[in-house]
Structures are given as C-alpha cells and as structure tokens.
Design an enzyme around this catalytic site. Structure first.
Site, mmCIF file in Angstrom:
data_model
loop_
_atom_site.group_PDB
_atom_site.id
_atom_site.type_symbol
_atom_site.label_atom_id
_atom_site.label_comp_id
_atom_site.label_asym_id
_atom_site.label_seq_id
_atom_site.Cartn_x
_atom_site.Cartn_y
_atom_site.Cartn_z
ATOM 1 N N GLU A 1 -68.157 -86.501 0.596
ATOM 2 C CA GLU A 1 -67.931 -87.849 1.117
ATOM 3 C C GLU A 1 -69.166 -88.719 0.894
ATOM 4 O OE1 GLU A 1 -66.250 -89.867 5.255
ATOM 5 O OE2 GLU A 1 -67.450 -88.030 5.386
ATOM 6 N N LYS B 1 -59.124 -92.859 3.600
ATOM 7 C CA LYS B 1 -59.281 -92.116 4.847
ATOM 8 C C LYS B 1 -58.462 -92.727 5.974
ATOM 9 C CE LYS B 1 -63.041 -90.240 7.743
ATOM 10 N NZ LYS B 1 -64.513 -90.306 7.949
ATOM 11 N N CYS C 1 -63.279 -85.628 5.892
ATOM 12 C CA CYS C 1 -64.181 -85.471 7.040
ATOM 13 C C CYS C 1 -63.461 -85.439 8.390
ATOM 14 C CB CYS C 1 -65.262 -86.564 6.999
ATOM 15 S SG CYS C 1 -66.739 -86.143 7.982
#
Length: 267
Positions: free
Chosen positions: A41, A112, A153
């Site tokens: 990321e 995301k 994440c």
C-alpha cells in the site's frame, strides 16, 4: 502459480520509492520467475498531510507511475499488482490498486472500501477519510486459472468483503497494506490467518515496514502468504526485500472439499 511479495519502506521521496519498487521487482522476477508480483500500500508515496498526498496522486492512465509500471509489467512478462497509490478522479482522490497483465494492459482497479479512521493507543490519530474518498466495487481478476481478489489494509478487519470475494470465485486474495506497528504486532497475522481460513483461499498480505514520517509512524511489515488451511507458507524478513510462494490451486479445492463452508452458510 508463483507469487512474489515486495516489502518496502516508502517515504515522502516519490522518485526514490519508484526506483526501489522497480529494482526489487526486477530482481525478484529474475531470480524467482513469478507469475504475479505484489507491491505494498502507498508504495509510490507515503508521506504526511492532505496537500502532499493529493499532490503526489495521479490521473489514470496518463500518470507517469501508471505508464512506467505498465511498461515494466510488459517488459518482464508478469502480472503486476501495483500495491496502492493515490488516484485523482474528478473531485475525488482514491487509495487505488492497479493490476497490469503481462502485456502491460490494466486488468483490474480496486478503490479501497474501508477507510482507516482511528485513534491508536499512545495518542496517534489517523483520518484517512480526510484525504481519501471511499470505493464501492468488489474486484477480482485472473492470473492463469486462478481468480485473485483485491483488498487493502484496513479491509482485513471486515470479513464480509472477503466472503464477497470468495463468492465471486476468488482462489487467492491479495492485501497490500501499511499496517501500523501498534496494531500489527497483535492483529496482523491473526487477521490474515482468519480471513484465509474463513474464505478457504490463499491470503497474500504485503506490507510496508519500518519508520515513516521522521519516526512518528511505524509499519509492521511481516509480509506473508497464508494457505487455505491457515498455515504460513512464506514471510519477508525485516526491512525492504522480497519473498516468494507457490500457490497450489489443488490445495484450495482439497480444503473446500474437506470442509465445505460455502454450502453451509445460513446468514
């Protein structure tokens, strides 16, 4: 199918970050000959401040980072899962994964969904939503016979996304991350193994490592591949570097036959 992880210590020097990402990718492809290479990321820029983060974002497909790594994937003949970087789109900025196929074409983009807004023990606060807009789409792509699902994440804490990826046929789920040291030391491996066991997929979690923002922020690293039974089959050492694992699709099928979770869901 061979999968290589590229663990980095990205900072606010975008040029240096991109050079390191390319060098590590070239090296691991030369040695391991993987089918899929995965970066972490915010591999291109991991700095502080809304203005700096936005200024280092790019419009796809015209941005220089997009063009550089599309060309790299084509040159090396690999599928390149480009961690995440900031995508500028209209009035929004997204924390976006790009995936380039062996011919350099874009085969997937995932923005995301779950944004990291949290107060970490010790006084540090993170407000990703102050800088980043939320994605909405559940995304998979193909590498040979394998279906690969995308997560990023903080998504790892939301099993409903991983079940959605499994329901879309994912055999492998890839999670680039910049997981904090404070939470990572206790939760990173536990969550990765849980998501792999629940979905009966290989979970490939590729992290940032070490100090960032002049030592004010630290990432846990410990990039790892977990198999569908919850066993760790590869892990990066401390610091920047790579590790490679073999993804065995027959193992995925065998685990799903032994414990047929997909047909037992009630809710």
């Amino acid at each position: 199918m061979r999968v290589s992880m590229v663990q980095m210590n990205s900072a606010d020097d975008k040029s240096r970050n991109l050079d390191v990402a390319e060098e590590l990718t070239r090296n691991v492809v030369a040695v391991e000959q993987p089918d899929l290479v995965i970066l972490p990321e915010y591999f291109a820029f991991l700095g502080e401040g809304r203005d700096a983060i936005h200024a280092n974002g790019e419009v796809f497909p015209d941005g220089p980072t997009y063009q550089r790594f599309s060309a790299l994937a084509k040159e090396l003949g690999v599928t390149l899962h480009l961690g995440t970087m900031v995508e500028k789109a209209g009035n929004g900025h997204y924390n976006a994964t790009l995936v380039f196929g062996p011919d350099g074409s874009e085969i997937a983009k995932y923005r995301k969904i779950h944004l990291f807004d949290i107060d970490v023990p010790g006084g540090m606060s993170y407000r990703e939503s102050d800088t980043i807009s939320r994605g909405e789409q559940v995304v998979t792509y193909k590498v040979g016979d394998a279906t690969v699902g995308c997560a990023i994440c903080y998504d790892i804490r939301f099993p409903e996304l991983f079940r959605a990826l499994r329901d879309k046929g994912a055999d492998v789920i890839v999670l680039p991350a910049a997981f904090t040291l404070m939470t990572g030391k206790d939760h990173w491996e536990v969550l990765a193994r849980a998501r792999a066991i629940e979905t009966q997929t290989y979970l490939v979690a590729v992290g940032q490592t070490g100090a960032h923002a002049g030592g004010k922020k630290w990432c846990w690293g410990h990039s790892m591949v977990i198999d569908p039974w919850g066993h760790m089959v590869a892990q990066c050492s401390d610091g920047e570097g790579t590790a490679t694992a073999v993804i065995d699709l027959a193992r995925v099928e065998a685990v799903r036959v032994d414990v047929p979770l997909a047909s037992h869901h009630v809710l």
